[in-house]
Design a protein around this motif. Sequence first.
Motif, PDB file in Angstrom:
ATOM      1  N   GLU A 177       0.828  -1.196   0.000  1.00  0.00           N
ATOM      2  CA  GLU A 177       0.000   0.000   0.000  1.00  0.00           C
ATOM      3  C   GLU A 177       0.868   1.255   0.000  1.00  0.00           C
ATOM      4  O   GLU A 177       2.014   1.253   0.439  1.00  0.00           O
ATOM      5  CB  GLU A 177      -0.913   0.011   1.237  1.00  0.00           C
ATOM      6  N   SER A 178       0.272   2.349  -0.478  1.00  0.00           N
ATOM      7  CA  SER A 178       0.965   3.631  -0.457  1.00  0.00           C
ATOM      8  C   SER A 178       0.867   4.251   0.929  1.00  0.00           C
ATOM      9  O   SER A 178       0.212   3.721   1.829  1.00  0.00           O
ATOM     10  CB  SER A 178       0.361   4.570  -1.506  1.00  0.00           C
ATOM     11  N   ARG A 179       1.493   5.384   1.095  1.00  0.00           N
ATOM     12  CA  ARG A 179       1.553   6.057   2.390  1.00  0.00           C
ATOM     13  C   ARG A 179       0.150   6.377   2.908  1.00  0.00           C
ATOM     14  O   ARG A 179      -0.717   6.815   2.178  1.00  0.00           O
ATOM     15  CB  ARG A 179       2.362   7.348   2.242  1.00  0.00           C
ATOM     16  N   LYS A 180      -0.036   6.172   4.214  1.00  0.00           N
ATOM     17  CA  LYS A 180      -1.325   6.423   4.853  1.00  0.00           C
ATOM     18  C   LYS A 180      -1.149   7.475   5.950  1.00  0.00           C
ATOM     19  O   LYS A 180      -0.211   7.405   6.743  1.00  0.00           O
ATOM     20  CB  LYS A 180      -1.891   5.136   5.446  1.00  0.00           C
ATOM     21  N   ILE A 181      -2.042   8.452   5.981  1.00  0.00           N
ATOM     22  CA  ILE A 181      -2.013   9.528   6.975  1.00  0.00           C
ATOM     23  C   ILE A 181      -3.297   9.463   7.801  1.00  0.00           C
ATOM     24  O   ILE A 181      -4.395   9.374   7.241  1.00  0.00           O
ATOM     25  CB  ILE A 181      -1.888  10.917   6.303  1.00  0.00           C
ATOM     26  N   LYS A 182      -3.143   9.517   9.113  1.00  0.00           N
ATOM     27  CA  LYS A 182      -4.293   9.471  10.005  1.00  0.00           C
ATOM     28  C   LYS A 182      -4.337  10.752  10.827  1.00  0.00           C
ATOM     29  O   LYS A 182      -3.321  11.175  11.394  1.00  0.00           O
ATOM     30  CB  LYS A 182      -4.207   8.249  10.927  1.00  0.00           C
TER      31      LYS A 182
ATOM     32  N   THR B 132     -12.200  12.327  12.750  1.00  0.00           N
ATOM     33  CA  THR B 132     -11.172  11.323  12.504  1.00  0.00           C
ATOM     34  C   THR B 132     -11.118  11.056  11.011  1.00  0.00           C
ATOM     35  O   THR B 132     -12.165  10.810  10.384  1.00  0.00           O
ATOM     36  CB  THR B 132     -11.476  10.013  13.247  1.00  0.00           C
ATOM     37  N   MET B 133      -9.921  11.126  10.438  1.00  0.00           N
ATOM     38  CA  MET B 133      -9.799  10.985   8.985  1.00  0.00           C
ATOM     39  C   MET B 133      -8.564  10.160   8.657  1.00  0.00           C
ATOM     40  O   MET B 133      -7.503  10.341   9.256  1.00  0.00           O
ATOM     41  CB  MET B 133      -9.693  12.365   8.333  1.00  0.00           C
ATOM     42  N   ILE B 134      -8.712   9.257   7.706  1.00  0.00           N
ATOM     43  CA  ILE B 134      -7.603   8.489   7.147  1.00  0.00           C
ATOM     44  C   ILE B 134      -7.491   8.840   5.678  1.00  0.00           C
ATOM     45  O   ILE B 134      -8.458   8.708   4.927  1.00  0.00           O
ATOM     46  CB  ILE B 134      -7.822   6.977   7.332  1.00  0.00           C
ATOM     47  N   LEU B 135      -6.326   9.315   5.258  1.00  0.00           N
ATOM     48  CA  LEU B 135      -6.109   9.773   3.887  1.00  0.00           C
ATOM     49  C   LEU B 135      -5.059   8.897   3.229  1.00  0.00           C
ATOM     50  O   LEU B 135      -3.971   8.701   3.772  1.00  0.00           O
ATOM     51  CB  LEU B 135      -5.645  11.234   3.891  1.00  0.00           C
ATOM     52  N   GLN B 136      -5.410   8.386   2.033  1.00  0.00           N
ATOM     53  CA  GLN B 136      -4.504   7.512   1.294  1.00  0.00           C
ATOM     54  C   GLN B 136      -4.864   7.565  -0.182  1.00  0.00           C
ATOM     55  O   GLN B 136      -6.018   7.357  -0.559  1.00  0.00           O
ATOM     56  CB  GLN B 136      -4.602   6.072   1.816  1.00  0.00           C
ATOM     57  N   ASP B 137      -3.871   7.877  -1.030  1.00  0.00           N
ATOM     58  CA  ASP B 137      -4.086   7.953  -2.481  1.00  0.00           C
ATOM     59  C   ASP B 137      -5.227   8.903  -2.830  1.00  0.00           C
ATOM     60  O   ASP B 137      -6.104   8.576  -3.639  1.00  0.00           O
ATOM     61  CB  ASP B 137      -4.373   6.559  -3.061  1.00  0.00           C
ATOM     62  N   HIS B 138      -5.244  10.086  -2.214  1.00  0.00           N
ATOM     63  CA  HIS B 138      -6.275  11.109  -2.470  1.00  0.00           C
ATOM     64  C   HIS B 138      -7.682  10.585  -2.209  1.00  0.00           C
ATOM     65  O   HIS B 138      -8.654  11.062  -2.792  1.00  0.00           O
ATOM     66  CB  HIS B 138      -6.177  11.622  -3.915  1.00  0.00           C
ATOM     67  N   GLU B 139      -7.786   9.594  -1.335  1.00  0.00           N
ATOM     68  CA  GLU B 139      -9.080   9.064  -0.934  1.00  0.00           C
ATOM     69  C   GLU B 139      -9.125   9.024   0.582  1.00  0.00           C
ATOM     70  O   GLU B 139      -8.120   8.730   1.234  1.00  0.00           O
ATOM     71  CB  GLU B 139      -9.290   7.666  -1.516  1.00  0.00           C
TER      72      GLU B 139
ATOM     73  N   ARG C 243     -11.339  12.174  -2.935  1.00  0.00           N
ATOM     74  CA  ARG C 243     -12.495  11.293  -2.967  1.00  0.00           C
ATOM     75  C   ARG C 243     -12.752  10.764  -1.562  1.00  0.00           C
ATOM     76  O   ARG C 243     -11.855  10.720  -0.728  1.00  0.00           O
ATOM     77  CB  ARG C 243     -12.262  10.119  -3.921  1.00  0.00           C
ATOM     78  N   PHE C 244     -13.977  10.355  -1.300  1.00  0.00           N
ATOM     79  CA  PHE C 244     -14.262   9.751  -0.001  1.00  0.00           C
ATOM     80  C   PHE C 244     -14.982   8.423  -0.199  1.00  0.00           C
ATOM     81  O   PHE C 244     -15.965   8.326  -0.916  1.00  0.00           O
ATOM     82  CB  PHE C 244     -15.069  10.696   0.900  1.00  0.00           C
ATOM     83  N   SER C 245     -14.440   7.399   0.442  1.00  0.00           N
ATOM     84  CA  SER C 245     -15.062   6.080   0.394  1.00  0.00           C
ATOM     85  C   SER C 245     -16.035   5.893   1.544  1.00  0.00           C
ATOM     86  O   SER C 245     -16.907   5.016   1.492  1.00  0.00           O
ATOM     87  CB  SER C 245     -13.980   4.994   0.453  1.00  0.00           C
ATOM     88  N   GLN C 246     -15.866   6.720   2.584  1.00  0.00           N
ATOM     89  CA  GLN C 246     -16.767   6.638   3.740  1.00  0.00           C
ATOM     90  C   GLN C 246     -16.839   8.009   4.388  1.00  0.00           C
ATOM     91  O   GLN C 246     -15.818   8.653   4.624  1.00  0.00           O
ATOM     92  CB  GLN C 246     -16.254   5.602   4.741  1.00  0.00           C
ATOM     93  N   LEU C 247     -18.043   8.465   4.666  1.00  0.00           N
ATOM     94  CA  LEU C 247     -18.245   9.758   5.314  1.00  0.00           C
ATOM     95  C   LEU C 247     -19.452   9.641   6.235  1.00  0.00           C
ATOM     96  O   LEU C 247     -20.590   9.508   5.773  1.00  0.00           O
ATOM     97  CB  LEU C 247     -18.468  10.855   4.275  1.00  0.00           C
ATOM     98  N   MET C 248     -19.195   9.659   7.531  1.00  0.00           N
ATOM     99  CA  MET C 248     -20.268   9.508   8.507  1.00  0.00           C
ATOM    100  C   MET C 248     -20.293  10.716   9.435  1.00  0.00           C
ATOM    101  O   MET C 248     -19.252  11.208   9.874  1.00  0.00           O
ATOM    102  CB  MET C 248     -20.069   8.235   9.340  1.00  0.00           C
ATOM    103  N   VAL C 249     -21.503  11.176   9.734  1.00  0.00           N
ATOM    104  CA  VAL C 249     -21.713  12.269  10.682  1.00  0.00           C
ATOM    105  C   VAL C 249     -22.611  11.733  11.794  1.00  0.00           C
ATOM    106  O   VAL C 249     -23.735  11.286  11.544  1.00  0.00           O
ATOM    107  CB  VAL C 249     -22.366  13.487  10.008  1.00  0.00           C
ATOM    108  N   ARG C 250     -22.096  11.761  13.007  1.00  0.00           N
ATOM    109  CA  ARG C 250     -22.835  11.241  14.155  1.00  0.00           C
ATOM    110  C   ARG C 250     -22.782  12.238  15.306  1.00  0.00           C
ATOM    111  O   ARG C 250     -21.973  13.170  15.325  1.00  0.00           O
ATOM    112  CB  ARG C 250     -22.218   9.899  14.620  1.00  0.00           C
TER     113      ARG C 250
END
Length: 477
Positions: free
Chosen positions: A384-389, A405-412, A444-451
């Motif tokens: 996998e490419s670099r992951k930023i949390k 809380t956000m995890i960013l990887q490959d502009h996603e 891009r976002f693969s998951q976006l939750m608001v709670r």
Amino acid sequence: MANILQVTTPNLNAENRNILNTQDPRQGANQAVRNPVDPTRVVRADGRDGQQAGNTTKDAAFNVIEYESNYGAFIKKLGEDGQLANALERLLFAGAAGLQGAEKAEVGALIEKFLMSVRMDSPQELLEFMQGQNDLQARFGGAFFDKLRAMMAQNGSESLKEAALYFLKGYNDYSSGAHLLQQMRTLMGDIELLLLRSYQNEFRELADSMDWNAANGDTALNAAILNSRLIPFLSSYISRVHDFGAVRDAAMLLIFHAVRYEGGNEDYLRKLFENMMNNRDFGRLFKGDPQAELENLLRDGAKDAPRPMSDFADGLANLLLKGANGRAGLENVQQFYSIMNGLLVNESVYMPLLHLVIPFQYEEHDVVSEMWVDPDAKKDSEDESRKIKVFLKFDIQNLGKFELTMILQDHETRMHLLVPPNLAKQNKKIETAVGEILNKNGIRFSQLMVRERLRDRRVDEVFPEIREKERTINVRI
């Protein structure tokens, strides 16, 4: 001759292995004696075993020795000092009005000056402010250090890794030159006040001979003054007047800064880089022109911090120092100490995350945000490419507290946003607005939750890998 070493002959007869051997201290000891000395193993100084220690609340309450690790103490402190943003918000945006009276006017003026430095008039100005904060903290950022990280992650030799670590330490001292000079200048001012009056003038002349505006890496002149004149003067003073208290403590701290400052010499840094470059694995693993990379690195490291960012850092440090010394009233001293402790815990050598505190005023709203970033988060696989949390906590005036809380990887990205209860029913609207912001910035976002946000989460809850380091050797000195 007495059998001092308690040497015994092993019993080879398996059928008789339950027969007591009177020469074995473990079997010959009187069973009526509690905790007999056993020379065959290492035991506690008080002769008690680990199961007996701390069995009762009374034992724990009166136990002077603390049998926990340094890292365990750090984790405990991290949980206790989890309200840094709240304490800073109370001080800046609610406590200034209470600092009335001549004795508190100085701190009140410092707060007003500090607030001027965090007042933003446009989104672009706010973005530049946040980037400047990151640049102050993330010294090892940029293309060169990305290549160095990639090189270290590969199967290089131990000698290459050791040479790279020495270079990183040297670069840290090199780029900290101006900061170390300022620290020594302040420290010398304090030492002068502690000296006997008959010695103060001579010490002041020595301090004035320092070049306080020397560029990073240009350490030869100041290092010579420190090593040949200032430090010997303090050593002679301590031996003459037998001042083994505050003066000696301050002198030791000055020596610590002086050693780091001298280690940031540019010529020495170049030698460390050559040692790393001459390693046979370096050319194979490092991509690019190393000499050109070094020149760019030295040019960037020689720059001083941007003036607004320097004003922000110096203003906050000066404000906390004055408050901790009681200039805002003795009743407020604990508040300043709480903020200082929170900052120091997050800057601990044990903290594997980048920590940012970003207070600002925008569109008549007071905001104090706190951010933790893991720029190299753990990946699911090596391919996998670099992951930023990222973990972001912020409190907006008249709206409430948020956590992201956000995890960013490959502009996603995968994002989880917790909002105040009064905004929880607008989760769909917030998801749409946040999604548009991400798309506008090419993410891009693969998951976006608001709670709804129910409670404050601890840093080690979001980054559980922090606690994994507790598996190391349990030592506390």
